[in-house]
Each structure stands twice: as C-alpha cells, then as structure tokens.
Design a protein around this motif. Structure first.
Motif, mmCIF file in Angstrom:
data_model
loop_
_atom_site.group_PDB
_atom_site.id
_atom_site.type_symbol
_atom_site.label_atom_id
_atom_site.label_comp_id
_atom_site.label_asym_id
_atom_site.label_seq_id
_atom_site.Cartn_x
_atom_site.Cartn_y
_atom_site.Cartn_z
ATOM 1 N N GLY A 1 0.814 -1.283 -0.035
ATOM 2 C CA GLY A 1 0.089 0.089 -0.033
ATOM 3 C C GLY A 1 0.829 1.360 0.034
ATOM 4 N N PHE A 2 1.663 1.365 0.984
ATOM 5 C CA PHE A 2 2.694 2.575 1.108
ATOM 6 C C PHE A 2 3.426 2.452 -0.431
ATOM 7 C CE2 PHE A 2 1.457 2.212 5.422
ATOM 8 C CZ PHE A 2 1.247 3.745 5.696
ATOM 9 N N GLY A 3 3.824 1.539 -0.616
ATOM 10 C CA GLY A 3 4.728 1.639 -1.907
ATOM 11 C C GLY A 3 4.159 2.004 -3.275
ATOM 12 N N ALA A 4 2.670 1.560 -3.408
ATOM 13 C CA ALA A 4 1.956 1.973 -4.483
ATOM 14 C C ALA A 4 1.393 3.822 -4.204
ATOM 15 C CB ALA A 4 0.588 1.329 -4.272
ATOM 16 N N ALA A 5 1.479 3.934 -2.843
ATOM 17 C CA ALA A 5 1.064 5.572 -2.750
ATOM 18 C C ALA A 5 2.182 6.308 -3.131
ATOM 19 C CB ALA A 5 0.676 5.721 -1.316
ATOM 20 N N LEU A 6 3.472 5.680 -3.212
ATOM 21 C CA LEU A 6 4.732 6.860 -3.533
ATOM 22 C C LEU A 6 5.047 6.813 -4.802
ATOM 23 C CD1 LEU A 6 6.887 8.310 -1.751
ATOM 24 C CD2 LEU A 6 8.363 5.989 -1.710
ATOM 25 N N ASP B 1 7.182 6.966 -8.027
ATOM 26 C CA ASP B 1 8.535 6.480 -8.481
ATOM 27 C C ASP B 1 8.940 5.325 -7.721
ATOM 28 O OD1 ASP B 1 8.317 8.502 -10.745
ATOM 29 O OD2 ASP B 1 9.169 10.040 -9.298
ATOM 30 N N TYR B 2 8.398 5.127 -6.763
ATOM 31 C CA TYR B 2 8.914 3.958 -5.981
ATOM 32 C C TYR B 2 8.669 2.527 -6.553
ATOM 33 C CZ TYR B 2 9.498 0.538 -2.173
ATOM 34 O OH TYR B 2 10.177 -0.476 -1.238
ATOM 35 N N SER B 3 9.596 1.831 -6.780
ATOM 36 C CA SER B 3 9.716 0.498 -7.349
ATOM 37 C C SER B 3 9.743 -0.738 -6.398
ATOM 38 C CB SER B 3 10.527 0.429 -8.684
ATOM 39 O OG SER B 3 10.780 -1.066 -9.197
ATOM 40 N N GLN B 4 8.861 -1.735 -6.483
ATOM 41 C CA GLN B 4 9.064 -2.900 -5.711
ATOM 42 C C GLN B 4 10.215 -3.767 -6.288
ATOM 43 O OE1 GLN B 4 7.700 -3.282 -2.797
ATOM 44 N NE2 GLN B 4 5.984 -2.245 -2.797
ATOM 45 N N ALA B 5 10.440 -3.578 -7.496
ATOM 46 C CA ALA B 5 11.539 -4.514 -8.051
ATOM 47 C C ALA B 5 13.150 -3.928 -7.544
ATOM 48 C CB ALA B 5 11.294 -4.543 -9.499
ATOM 49 N N MET B 6 12.961 -2.456 -7.565
ATOM 50 C CA MET B 6 14.280 -1.933 -7.357
ATOM 51 C C MET B 6 14.792 -1.346 -6.040
ATOM 52 S SD MET B 6 14.193 0.247 -10.990
ATOM 53 C CE MET B 6 15.843 1.359 -10.693
ATOM 54 N N HIS B 7 13.890 -0.845 -5.287
ATOM 55 C CA HIS B 7 13.916 -0.160 -4.104
ATOM 56 C C HIS B 7 13.927 -0.757 -2.739
ATOM 57 C CE1 HIS B 7 12.749 3.538 -6.653
ATOM 58 N NE2 HIS B 7 13.883 3.663 -6.776
ATOM 59 N N VAL C 1 12.900 -2.230 0.979
ATOM 60 C CA VAL C 1 11.556 -2.167 1.532
ATOM 61 C C VAL C 1 11.516 -1.269 2.452
ATOM 62 C CG1 VAL C 1 10.014 -3.341 3.278
ATOM 63 C CG2 VAL C 1 10.971 -4.579 1.265
ATOM 64 N N THR C 2 12.476 -0.979 3.256
ATOM 65 C CA THR C 2 12.294 0.037 4.410
ATOM 66 C C THR C 2 12.738 1.479 3.849
ATOM 67 O OG1 THR C 2 14.798 -0.609 5.009
ATOM 68 C CG2 THR C 2 13.205 -1.438 6.178
ATOM 69 N N TRP C 3 12.858 2.021 2.454
ATOM 70 C CA TRP C 3 13.236 3.099 2.166
ATOM 71 C C TRP C 3 11.588 3.807 2.387
ATOM 72 C CZ3 TRP C 3 13.637 4.341 -3.899
ATOM 73 C CH2 TRP C 3 14.008 5.863 -3.878
ATOM 74 N N LEU C 4 10.559 2.968 2.333
ATOM 75 C CA LEU C 4 9.016 3.571 2.561
ATOM 76 C C LEU C 4 9.367 4.219 3.976
ATOM 77 C CD1 LEU C 4 7.321 0.426 1.214
ATOM 78 C CD2 LEU C 4 7.548 2.787 0.065
ATOM 79 N N GLY C 5 9.848 3.914 4.760
ATOM 80 C CA GLY C 5 10.103 4.475 6.026
ATOM 81 C C GLY C 5 10.962 5.591 6.322
ATOM 82 N N ALA C 6 11.776 5.806 5.344
ATOM 83 C CA ALA C 6 13.039 6.658 5.521
ATOM 84 C C ALA C 6 12.804 8.000 5.733
ATOM 85 C CB ALA C 6 14.126 6.742 4.207
ATOM 86 N N HIS C 7 13.723 8.696 6.379
ATOM 87 C CA HIS C 7 13.539 10.366 6.768
ATOM 88 C C HIS C 7 13.444 11.020 5.536
ATOM 89 C CE1 HIS C 7 14.346 9.999 11.047
ATOM 90 N NE2 HIS C 7 15.388 9.551 10.812
#
Length: 202
Positions: free
Chosen positions: A24-29, A31-37, A39-45
């Motif tokens: 969910g948070f990946g889809a809402a961000l 340019d976020y790619s599940q194949a490239m980035h 997981v915990t980038w979603l919670g980065a500062h």
C-alpha cells in the motif's frame, strides 16, 4: 476469545500488516519500485507517509512477532533442549530488532551510501534482525524436528530460517538485491503466519 484461539491470528495479523503496508505505501509513493528499491526506504526520513509505514509496517508487526516468539517459548516443555530455549529467545530478539527498524529509519539522502549515522544504525538493526531470525529458527526448528508432535513446525521453522539466510547473504549477487530482500522478508512473514497454529497441531 481464548488465548489459544488468539494464537491462530497473532502471527497472521503481523504478516498481513507487513505485506499490506509494503504494497500500500509502495503504491502510494510516486516513482517507488518494488523491483528496485529497498523495503525500508518507505520509512526513510524525508519520504512522504514514512511515519505511517514505520508504525504499521515495522513497529506493530515486530511487536506481534515478539508475542509469537514468547508464546512459542512458553510452550516449551521443562526438559526442552537448550537449542530450543536459545532459539526461541533469538526469535524474540528478531522481533525486537524489527521494531527497531521502524524506530531507527534510513536517511533518504544517504540511503544509497549507508554512511550517515541514521542509515548505519538502521543497517545494524536490520543485520541483528536477520541474524537473530536465521539463528533462532534453525535452532528451534532443529529441536522441534526431534519430537514427533512438533515436526511440522520444526520443518517450517527450519526451512524459513535457512531460506532467509540464503536470500539475505547468499543470493543478493544472483538475484536483484530488492528481490532477495523481499523474499527474505517473505520467509519471515510465512513463518509468522503459520508458527503458532502449527505449534498447536491445527
């Protein structure tokens, strides 16, 4: 609802929260790619909605994972092997480290180099999580395999631990790093979802 019946759902809830938060948070961000980035980038500062991901995707699943590990520890017989006891404690430590990943997030500006203090701390607790989960699951799984009543849980625990270890340390050079990381997390989530139901023969 009895504690026994709640056992069915604690780990499943933890796994579902983690998986749904990543999706969910990946889809809402943008340019976020599940194949490239990672997981915990979603919670980065500096990332939008990072606090929500850290709470729902890391802290709460980690807390529920601690409950799972503690319930498994309390099910051990008084004459349980030391490997089972230490293994269950390591799994509890893995849950605490998962919480810490949400409390010590990456620094978005530094997440590629991992040179800043925040990113180094995050990388350290990630390493604690994977080492504790792999070691704990191998020890507990091997111990449970020796008892006829615990072989299904033992097989699951051993397989998930070995799988997570191979994916975290053995296959990043073979698989893309983002995919290897997600599959390692998937081993943990699968174990969480099934450990307590299998431990009670359900």
């Amino acid at each position: 609802m009895s504690v026994v019946r709640l056992d069915r759902w604690v780990g499943m809830l933890a796994a579902a929260l983690f998986v749904l938060s990543v999706a969910g948070f990946g889809a809402a961000l943008p340019d976020y790619s599940q194949a490239m980035h990672p997981v915990t980038w979603l919670g980065a500062h500096g990332i939008p909605h990072a606090l929500g991901f850290n709470l729902l995707g890391l802290v709460l699943p980690g807390a529920l994972a601690v409950v799972v590990a503690e319930r498994l520890r309390r099910q051990l017989p008084v004459d349980a092997a030391w490997t089972a006891r230490v293994g269950s404690q390591m799994l509890l430590l893995a849950g605490l480290a998962f919480i810490a990943m949400g409390l010590l997030p990456l620094d978005f500006e530094d997440q590629m180099g991992m040179q800043g203090p925040a990113s180094k701390l995050h990388a350290s607790v990630w390493m604690v999580w994977v080492l504790a989960f792999v070691a704990g699951s191998v020890m507990l799984g091997a111990a449970r395999l020796r008892h006829s009543g615990g072989r299904r849980l033992g097989l699951l625990t051993l397989a998930c631990g070995i799988g997570a270890g191979l994916l975290a340390f053995g296959l990043p050079g073979v698989l893309p790093a983002a995919l290897a990381q997600r599959l390692a997390f998937a081993c943990w989530a699968l174990w969480l979802a099934l450990a307590l139901p299998l431990s009670r023969g359900r």
